[in-house]
Design a protein around this motif. Structure first.
Motif, PDB file in Angstrom:
ATOM      1  N   TYR A  78     -56.324 -29.747 -34.475  1.00 14.40           N
ATOM      2  CA  TYR A  78     -56.757 -28.362 -34.362  1.00 14.40           C
ATOM      3  C   TYR A  78     -55.904 -27.666 -33.313  1.00 14.40           C
ATOM      4  O   TYR A  78     -55.103 -28.303 -32.620  1.00 14.40           O
ATOM      5  N   GLY A  79     -56.073 -26.377 -33.206  1.00 12.45           N
ATOM      6  CA  GLY A  79     -55.273 -25.596 -32.266  1.00 12.45           C
ATOM      7  C   GLY A  79     -54.016 -25.072 -32.927  1.00 12.45           C
ATOM      8  O   GLY A  79     -53.865 -25.119 -34.147  1.00 12.45           O
ATOM      9  N   GLU A  80     -53.116 -24.575 -32.107  1.00 12.05           N
ATOM     10  CA  GLU A  80     -51.898 -23.960 -32.612  1.00 12.05           C
ATOM     11  C   GLU A  80     -50.760 -24.978 -32.712  1.00 12.05           C
ATOM     12  O   GLU A  80     -50.764 -26.001 -32.032  1.00 12.05           O
ATOM     13  N   ARG A  92     -35.528 -33.739 -39.094  1.00  8.58           N
ATOM     14  CA  ARG A  92     -35.135 -33.459 -40.470  1.00  8.58           C
ATOM     15  C   ARG A  92     -36.370 -33.315 -41.358  1.00  8.58           C
ATOM     16  O   ARG A  92     -36.307 -32.708 -42.417  1.00  8.58           O
ATOM     17  N   TYR A  93     -37.485 -33.876 -40.892  1.00  2.53           N
ATOM     18  CA  TYR A  93     -38.727 -33.874 -41.654  1.00  2.53           C
ATOM     19  C   TYR A  93     -39.860 -33.575 -40.680  1.00  2.53           C
ATOM     20  O   TYR A  93     -40.018 -34.267 -39.675  1.00  2.53           O
ATOM     21  N   LEU A  94     -40.644 -32.549 -40.989  1.00  3.81           N
ATOM     22  CA  LEU A  94     -41.784 -32.174 -40.154  1.00  3.81           C
ATOM     23  C   LEU A  94     -42.963 -31.855 -41.055  1.00  3.81           C
ATOM     24  O   LEU A  94     -42.887 -30.948 -41.885  1.00  3.81           O
ATOM     25  N   SER A  95     -44.026 -32.639 -40.919  1.00  2.00           N
ATOM     26  CA  SER A  95     -45.217 -32.405 -41.723  1.00  2.00           C
ATOM     27  C   SER A  95     -46.465 -32.436 -40.854  1.00  2.00           C
ATOM     28  O   SER A  95     -46.780 -33.442 -40.242  1.00  2.00           O
ATOM     29  N   LEU A  96     -47.150 -31.307 -40.835  1.00  3.61           N
ATOM     30  CA  LEU A  96     -48.448 -31.173 -40.164  1.00  3.61           C
ATOM     31  C   LEU A  96     -49.475 -30.675 -41.175  1.00  3.61           C
ATOM     32  O   LEU A  96     -50.481 -30.086 -40.812  1.00  3.61           O
ATOM     33  N   ARG A  97     -49.246 -30.947 -42.442  1.00  2.00           N
ATOM     34  CA  ARG A  97     -50.092 -30.401 -43.493  1.00  2.00           C
ATOM     35  C   ARG A  97     -51.487 -31.026 -43.492  1.00  2.00           C
ATOM     36  O   ARG A  97     -51.698 -32.124 -43.008  1.00  2.00           O
ATOM     37  N   SER A  98     -52.416 -30.266 -44.021  1.00  2.00           N
ATOM     38  CA  SER A  98     -53.804 -30.694 -44.207  1.00  2.00           C
ATOM     39  C   SER A  98     -54.459 -31.166 -42.913  1.00  2.00           C
ATOM     40  O   SER A  98     -54.895 -32.305 -42.779  1.00  2.00           O
ATOM     41  N   ASN A  99     -54.506 -30.252 -41.964  1.00  2.84           N
ATOM     42  CA  ASN A  99     -55.239 -30.419 -40.715  1.00  2.84           C
ATOM     43  C   ASN A  99     -56.109 -29.176 -40.550  1.00  2.84           C
ATOM     44  O   ASN A  99     -56.445 -28.526 -41.541  1.00  2.84           O
ATOM     45  N   ASN A 100     -56.449 -28.850 -39.332  1.00  2.00           N
ATOM     46  CA  ASN A 100     -57.214 -27.629 -39.042  1.00  2.00           C
ATOM     47  C   ASN A 100     -56.444 -26.754 -38.064  1.00  2.00           C
ATOM     48  O   ASN A 100     -57.031 -26.108 -37.201  1.00  2.00           O
ATOM     49  N   LEU A 101     -55.128 -26.750 -38.193  1.00  2.00           N
ATOM     50  CA  LEU A 101     -54.290 -25.966 -37.288  1.00  2.00           C
ATOM     51  C   LEU A 101     -54.452 -24.481 -37.580  1.00  2.00           C
ATOM     52  O   LEU A 101     -54.663 -24.083 -38.727  1.00  2.00           O
ATOM     53  N   ASN A 102     -54.360 -23.661 -36.530  1.00  2.18           N
ATOM     54  CA  ASN A 102     -54.511 -22.222 -36.713  1.00  2.18           C
ATOM     55  C   ASN A 102     -53.424 -21.486 -35.934  1.00  2.18           C
ATOM     56  O   ASN A 102     -52.553 -22.107 -35.344  1.00  2.18           O
ATOM     57  N   GLY A 103     -53.495 -20.189 -35.953  1.00  2.00           N
ATOM     58  CA  GLY A 103     -52.502 -19.386 -35.252  1.00  2.00           C
ATOM     59  C   GLY A 103     -51.316 -19.082 -36.152  1.00  2.00           C
ATOM     60  O   GLY A 103     -51.377 -19.217 -37.375  1.00  2.00           O
ATOM     61  N   LEU A 104     -50.235 -18.669 -35.523  1.00  2.00           N
ATOM     62  CA  LEU A 104     -49.028 -18.250 -36.231  1.00  2.00           C
ATOM     63  C   LEU A 104     -48.072 -19.415 -36.437  1.00  2.00           C
ATOM     64  O   LEU A 104     -48.110 -20.394 -35.686  1.00  2.00           O
TER      65      LEU A 104
END
Length: 163
Positions: A78-80, A92-104
């Motif tokens: 959670y959080g930004e 080269r690969y960044l995945s933070l999908r399917s969490n509860n992240l918010n903000g911009l």
């Protein structure tokens, strides 16, 4: 492997660790901050667990400069999204999908010029997609689905030939 519980903070003592992959287990609680101090780490995959915490605001500022793959998808973060991810310049690969992240979506993501895959879908991100994403000329996959983004796609995205 069906592992449960939490990852002990002593994981940070493995100072020469290059790859940590604990995908698809049942680890929970916060991600030990000591993981983000492993300066030789090139792959960090904590996906498909039950981690629930914020990402450190200075996640890549002091360490993780060799990190090429960061996947913390399908958890309960959670959080930004920390803008300091820009300091993981080898990503080269960044995945933070399917969490509860918010903000911009941080404009600093545009500084990750080696990035080929970016997955932020399945969160609660808001606002516009920053035009700086157009600087990611190596980007092949951009996943921003299932968020609360609005506005139009920046024209800069349409000039990424590899996308």
């Amino acid at each position: 492997m069906g592992l449960v519980g939490s990852i002990p903070p002593e994981i940070g003592n493995l100072s020469f660790l290059i790859s940590l992959d604990v995908t698809n287990n049942s680890f929970g609680g916060p991600i030990p901050p000591s993981i983000f101090n492993l300066s030789f780490l090139e792959v960090l995959n904590l996906g498909d667990n039950n981690f629930s915490s914020r990402l450190p605001f200075d996640i890549c500022k002091y360490n993780l400069h060799r990190l090429k793959k960061l996947r913390i998808s399908f958890n309960k973060l959670y959080g930004e999204i920390p803008s300091s991810l820009e300091h993981c310049s080898q990503l080269r690969y960044l995945s933070l999908r399917s969490n509860n992240l918010n903000g911009l979506v941080p404009t600093q993501m545009g500084n990750l010029t080696l990035l080929q895959e970016l997955y932020f879908g399945g969160n609660n991100l808001v606002g516009n997609i920053p035009k700086e994403i157009g600087a990611l000329t190596n980007l092949q996959i951009l996943d921003l689905n299932v968020n609360k983004l609005n506005g139009t796609f920046p024209a800069t995205i349409f000039s990424i030939a590899s996308l």
